[in-house]
Design a protein around this motif. Structure first.
Motif, PDB file in Angstrom:
ATOM      1  N   UNK A  69      16.751  65.005  82.983  1.00 23.63           N
ATOM      2  CA  UNK A  69      16.661  66.445  82.852  1.00 23.63           C
ATOM      3  C   UNK A  69      15.378  66.788  82.126  1.00 23.63           C
ATOM      4  N   UNK A  70      14.877  67.989  82.433  1.00 20.55           N
ATOM      5  CA  UNK A  70      13.619  68.420  81.857  1.00 20.55           C
ATOM      6  C   UNK A  70      13.747  68.490  80.345  1.00 20.55           C
ATOM      7  N   UNK A  71      12.716  67.976  79.671  1.00 20.24           N
ATOM      8  CA  UNK A  71      12.648  68.120  78.234  1.00 20.24           C
ATOM      9  C   UNK A  71      13.623  67.236  77.481  1.00 20.24           C
ATOM     10  N   UNK A  72      14.354  66.340  78.153  1.00 20.69           N
ATOM     11  CA  UNK A  72      15.368  65.533  77.499  1.00 20.69           C
ATOM     12  C   UNK A  72      15.049  64.053  77.570  1.00 20.69           C
ATOM     13  N   UNK A  73      13.822  63.749  77.849  1.00 24.98           N
ATOM     14  CA  UNK A  73      13.445  62.338  77.872  1.00 24.98           C
ATOM     15  C   UNK A  73      13.315  61.844  76.447  1.00 24.98           C
ATOM     16  N   UNK A  74      14.188  60.956  76.009  1.00 26.48           N
ATOM     17  CA  UNK A  74      14.204  60.457  74.642  1.00 26.48           C
ATOM     18  C   UNK A  74      14.010  58.950  74.642  1.00 26.48           C
ATOM     19  N   UNK A  75      13.661  58.445  73.459  1.00 31.14           N
ATOM     20  CA  UNK A  75      13.450  57.012  73.290  1.00 31.14           C
ATOM     21  C   UNK A  75      14.672  56.430  72.613  1.00 31.14           C
ATOM     22  N   UNK A  76      15.348  55.424  73.179  1.00 31.78           N
ATOM     23  CA  UNK A  76      16.508  54.813  72.532  1.00 31.78           C
ATOM     24  C   UNK A  76      16.127  54.239  71.176  1.00 31.78           C
ATOM     25  N   UNK A  77      17.051  54.364  70.211  1.00 28.90           N
ATOM     26  CA  UNK A  77      16.776  53.886  68.862  1.00 28.90           C
ATOM     27  C   UNK A  77      16.522  52.386  68.847  1.00 28.90           C
ATOM     28  N   UNK A  78      17.211  51.658  69.720  1.00 30.47           N
ATOM     29  CA  UNK A  78      17.043  50.206  69.732  1.00 30.47           C
ATOM     30  C   UNK A  78      15.647  49.788  70.158  1.00 30.47           C
ATOM     31  N   UNK A 126       3.288  69.515  92.634  1.00 32.55           N
ATOM     32  CA  UNK A 126       4.122  69.681  91.441  1.00 32.55           C
ATOM     33  C   UNK A 126       5.487  70.228  91.798  1.00 32.55           C
ATOM     34  N   UNK A 127       5.505  71.251  92.660  1.00 33.66           N
ATOM     35  CA  UNK A 127       6.787  71.842  93.064  1.00 33.66           C
ATOM     36  C   UNK A 127       7.617  70.850  93.883  1.00 33.66           C
ATOM     37  N   UNK A 128       6.965  70.091  94.748  1.00 36.42           N
ATOM     38  CA  UNK A 128       7.691  69.117  95.557  1.00 36.42           C
ATOM     39  C   UNK A 128       8.269  68.015  94.673  1.00 36.42           C
ATOM     40  N   UNK A 129       7.517  67.579  93.675  1.00 37.58           N
ATOM     41  CA  UNK A 129       8.017  66.568  92.745  1.00 37.58           C
ATOM     42  C   UNK A 129       9.274  67.059  92.042  1.00 37.58           C
ATOM     43  N   UNK A 130       9.242  68.301  91.552  1.00 37.12           N
ATOM     44  CA  UNK A 130      10.422  68.838  90.875  1.00 37.12           C
ATOM     45  C   UNK A 130      11.610  68.906  91.817  1.00 37.12           C
ATOM     46  N   UNK A 131      11.350  69.298  93.066  1.00 39.09           N
ATOM     47  CA  UNK A 131      12.454  69.417  94.023  1.00 39.09           C
ATOM     48  C   UNK A 131      13.035  68.048  94.373  1.00 39.09           C
ATOM     49  N   UNK A 132      12.198  67.053  94.550  1.00 39.13           N
ATOM     50  CA  UNK A 132      12.688  65.711  94.858  1.00 39.13           C
ATOM     51  C   UNK A 132      13.526  65.150  93.715  1.00 39.13           C
ATOM     52  N   UNK A 133      13.105  65.398  92.502  1.00 46.19           N
ATOM     53  CA  UNK A 133      13.881  64.888  91.366  1.00 46.19           C
ATOM     54  C   UNK A 133      15.193  65.635  91.205  1.00 46.19           C
ATOM     55  N   UNK A 182      -2.344  69.325  87.367  1.00 49.63           N
ATOM     56  CA  UNK A 182      -1.289  70.235  86.951  1.00 49.63           C
ATOM     57  C   UNK A 182       0.062  69.539  86.811  1.00 49.63           C
ATOM     58  N   UNK A 183       0.368  68.609  87.692  1.00 51.54           N
ATOM     59  CA  UNK A 183       1.693  68.005  87.699  1.00 51.54           C
ATOM     60  C   UNK A 183       1.842  66.758  86.858  1.00 51.54           C
ATOM     61  N   UNK A 184       0.769  66.278  86.232  1.00 51.23           N
ATOM     62  CA  UNK A 184       0.869  65.047  85.430  1.00 51.23           C
ATOM     63  C   UNK A 184       1.797  65.243  84.225  1.00 51.23           C
ATOM     64  N   UNK A 185       1.704  66.346  83.459  1.00 54.65           N
ATOM     65  CA  UNK A 185       2.665  66.528  82.356  1.00 54.65           C
ATOM     66  C   UNK A 185       4.113  66.575  82.827  1.00 54.65           C
ATOM     67  N   UNK A 186       4.342  67.173  83.994  1.00 54.48           N
ATOM     68  CA  UNK A 186       5.703  67.206  84.530  1.00 54.48           C
ATOM     69  C   UNK A 186       6.189  65.800  84.854  1.00 54.48           C
ATOM     70  N   UNK A 187       5.343  64.990  85.483  1.00 50.30           N
ATOM     71  CA  UNK A 187       5.724  63.609  85.781  1.00 50.30           C
ATOM     72  C   UNK A 187       6.005  62.833  84.507  1.00 50.30           C
ATOM     73  N   UNK A 188       5.239  63.100  83.462  1.00 45.20           N
ATOM     74  CA  UNK A 188       5.460  62.413  82.192  1.00 45.20           C
ATOM     75  C   UNK A 188       6.805  62.818  81.592  1.00 45.20           C
ATOM     76  N   UNK A 189       7.129  64.121  81.620  1.00 44.98           N
ATOM     77  CA  UNK A 189       8.401  64.576  81.050  1.00 44.98           C
ATOM     78  C   UNK A 189       9.593  64.041  81.824  1.00 44.98           C
ATOM     79  N   UNK A 190       9.450  63.943  83.133  1.00 52.20           N
ATOM     80  CA  UNK A 190      10.559  63.457  83.952  1.00 52.20           C
ATOM     81  C   UNK A 190      10.653  61.942  83.985  1.00 52.20           C
TER      82      UNK A 190
END
Length: 643
Positions: free
Chosen positions: A277-286, A400-407, A423-431
């Motif tokens: 999900x957007x904005x929810x990419x987290x790093x596991x504590x382990x 960028x829009x196609x990437x979001x739709x595919x995901x 434009x779409x590189x930050x989106x790819x990084x977040x996802x």
């Protein structure tokens, strides 16, 4: 209908309005040189704008339909072309904005479209506005502002008319579903409703030992079928009167040996990636600290605990005070134990030595955590063993829009982009989408994207030659790869398509133009927000619309079965959402912000369900049937509907 713009989208939109909906169209194009006096007006004749309109009309296989003039004169052919240096009040008035039904502002400059929209709303509060903007938030605010202006100026407007007063679209948003469907189903015959992608699948007659796959409904019986593995996207009439649109169950059962067009939901059959999900990419504590570092920290903490217990036993102080003294000694900030018992002095020395051991452990932990976060912020590389994914070339506006739709469809994607600041590189990084930074025409870049194990290739860069070269490189690596490439020039696209089909007859190849895919959505918005889209069936067209049941005697207080008129219209879905919670526009592209929303459309309707006045339904209809439902003049029966 008035269309303002001078790129391929404007002219394809004009052709779509003329040939699909039979509308009278005026195209206002800018001129580069100053024009003194009023705007120049002419019918479609020699000139750059009209020549492009003619090429677009020919490219989509349509011939301008003659339309009888109001005074009984000769029929009109083509669109009315106006040339003007700017969209001033006088130019809009000369174009007929006061009497027009809808105005489309499709200039590539957002500022030009916004200024013209404000002028047009002031000149005609009842005018239906369709505006091309890329910025979603700005588009939402502008839509609310112009609708509010229409409500204030047109106090006697019908609520349904006011609800469709302004529609803001982005060509990148509108083409994303079709491009995503191309990667999954290999077709652009798609309609979006309530966030669900639907496509018209052409099926050949099943054999004696085969069972027909079920779909949402049967849209048409084809006049002929094709065995072409790539599909020809429309077959010719075989002399039996053309396809039969919206047949009933009896006709479908009796039509053995004929192909059908079935409405299906676009779905991916491969192995999906875990949903993100957007904005929810987290790093596991382990993964923050290595295993060796965790053992070192545990050892130091055990030593500190042992020292605290020893201090408590030696000094006899309160346990918390003993822990406090041990920490002071550990950090070398406690008072020296001069004059105290020997055991206390030895304990202080041991605590100081433990503190020296703790210092490098803390530094190592900080460095490892920093490196982990930096790694998490960088682009992922394609993992080993990845297969069945879609390779997406280009992360510009469309990519960028196609990437979001595919995901959103949980389809695994690997992106390839030359510009790391795209434009779409930050989106790819977040996802967390694997991304390869490099020139796709260079050796090894496509291999890094695992093109040999991919399911499909979407070449969506802004360069036709780059897309073509990437396609050829991909086909050399895998001959049966499904390919969809973005090509701007129609003649070049036709030549490329035919050559690739001839060289690889068993591989699906599709060429796509952003303006071609976006034009139907813009045209549907100009006809009214109830139009969700149009799907061509051979040389005919089926329209999909969302209508409120109230006020339609053919639907109100009738069952779903009774409301079905073969060859005219058919109810295929019901909006079960509460009237206050319904989406304003079912065809709008939903924002990919990760917000959970339950779908409101019910597709498996019981034939005995009675349609109530407050219901909203989605139906498939011919132009004649939809005109009859909306109270317009129906087309005479037996008249062929050109695509």
């Amino acid at each position: 209908m008035i269309v303002c713009g001078d790129d391929a989208l404007a002219h394809r939109l004009a052709a779509e309005l003329q040939q699909v909906y039979g509308a009278r169209v005026t195209v206002v194009v800018p001129v580069t040189a100053p024009v003194w006096g009023p705007a120049r007006t002419r019918a479609a004749g020699p000139g750059r704008a009209s020549a492009l309109l003619g090429r677009v009309t020919a490219a989509i296989g349509r011939t301008p339909t003659p339309r009888q003039g109001e005074t009984g004169g000769p029929p009109e052919t083509g669109a009315r072309i106006m040339e003007a240096p700017g969209l001033t009040d006088d130019v809009l008035t000369d174009a007929g904005v006061v009497q027009a039904t809808a105005l489309a502002l499709v200039h590539d400059d957002d500022e030009t479209n916004i200024h013209a929209a404000l002028r047009a709303r002031r000149l005609n509060p009842r005018l239906r506005l369709v505006i091309r903007l890329y910025n979603r938030k700005l588009g939402q605010h502008l839509e609310e502002l112009l609708d509010q202006a229409a409500a204030v100026a047109g106090l006697d407007m019908d609520p349904a008319e006011l609800d469709a007063a302004t529609t803001v679209l982005s060509d990148a948003d509108t083409v994303a579903p079709a491009l995503a469907a191309t990667a999954v189903a290999g077709t652009r015959k798609v309609v979006q409703a309530d966030g669900l992608l639907l496509h018209a699948a052409e099926r050949t007659p099943p054999g004696h030992d085969q069972v027909a796959r079920p779909g949402i409904c049967t849209l048409a019986l084809l006049s002929s079928t094709t065995g072409d593995p790539g599909g020809s996207e429309g077959s010719d009439s075989s002399g039996d009167g053309g396809p039969r649109l919206l047949p009933d169950d009896a006709d479908v059962a009796a039509a053995t040996g004929r192909g059908t067009v079935v409405l299906e939901a676009v779905s991916y059959t491969g192995t999906p990636l875990p949903p993100r999900r957007f904005g929810r990419r987290s790093v596991p504590l382990a993964s923050l600290f290595s295993r060796r570092l965790r053992w070192a920290v545990a050892g130091v903490m055990t030593a500190v605990l042992a020292l605290a217990i020893a201090s408590w036993q030696i000094t006899g102080a309160h346990p918390l005070h003993a822990v406090y003294l041990s920490l002071l000694d550990l950090l070398a900030i406690g008072d020296p134990a001069v004059g105290e018992p020997t055991a206390r002095q030895v304990l202080q020395l041991l605590s100081g030595l433990t503190g020296l051991l703790l210092l490098p452990v803390l530094v190592a932990a900080a460095l490892e955590a920093l490196g982990t976060f930096r790694t998490a912020a960088t682009l992922r590389r394609p993992p080993r063993g990845l297969s069945g994914h879609v390779v997406l070339l280009g992360l510009g506006k469309v990519g960028t829009r196609v990437l979001a739709r595919l995901r959103e469809l949980d389809i695994p994607v690997v992106c390839v982009e030359e510009n790391p600041e795209a434009r779409g590189v930050p989106l790819a990084r977040r996802l967390g989408v694997p991304t390869v930074i490099g020139d796709v025409t260079e050796e090894g870049v496509l291999e890094a994207a695992k093109i040999g194990q991919a399911h499909a290739l979407l070449a969506l860069t802004s360069s036709d030659t780059t897309n073509l070269e990437a396609t050829l490189n991909a086909r050399s690596a895998r001959a049966d790869l499904r390919v969809a490439l973005r090509l701007y020039d129609d003649r070049f696209a036709t030549a490329v398509y035919r050559t690739l089909r001839a060289a690889h007859p068993h591989a699906l190849t599709r060429s796509r133009s952003v303006s071609t895919l976006a034009a139907p959505a813009f045209a549907g918005a100009m006809m009214g927000r109830q139009i969700l889209g149009a799907i061509p069936v051979e040389r005919t067209v089926l329209l999909f619309a969302a209508l409120r049941v109230a006020g339609h005697p053919h639907l109100e207080d009738r069952t779903v079965a009774e409301a079905f008129r073969p060859g005219a219209w058919r109810v295929i879905a019901l909006d079960a959402a509460d009237p206050t919670d319904r989406l304003r526009d079912l065809a709008a592209t939903l924002p990919y912000d990760g917000a959970d929303r339950e779908p409101g459309l019910v597709w498996d309707l019981h034939p005995g369900y009675v349609l109530r006045p407050h219901d909203r339904v989605v139906l498939a209809a011919t132009r004649q049937g939809l005109g009859e439902l909306l109270g317009g003049t129906p087309r005479p029966r037996g008249t062929a509907e050109t695509e």
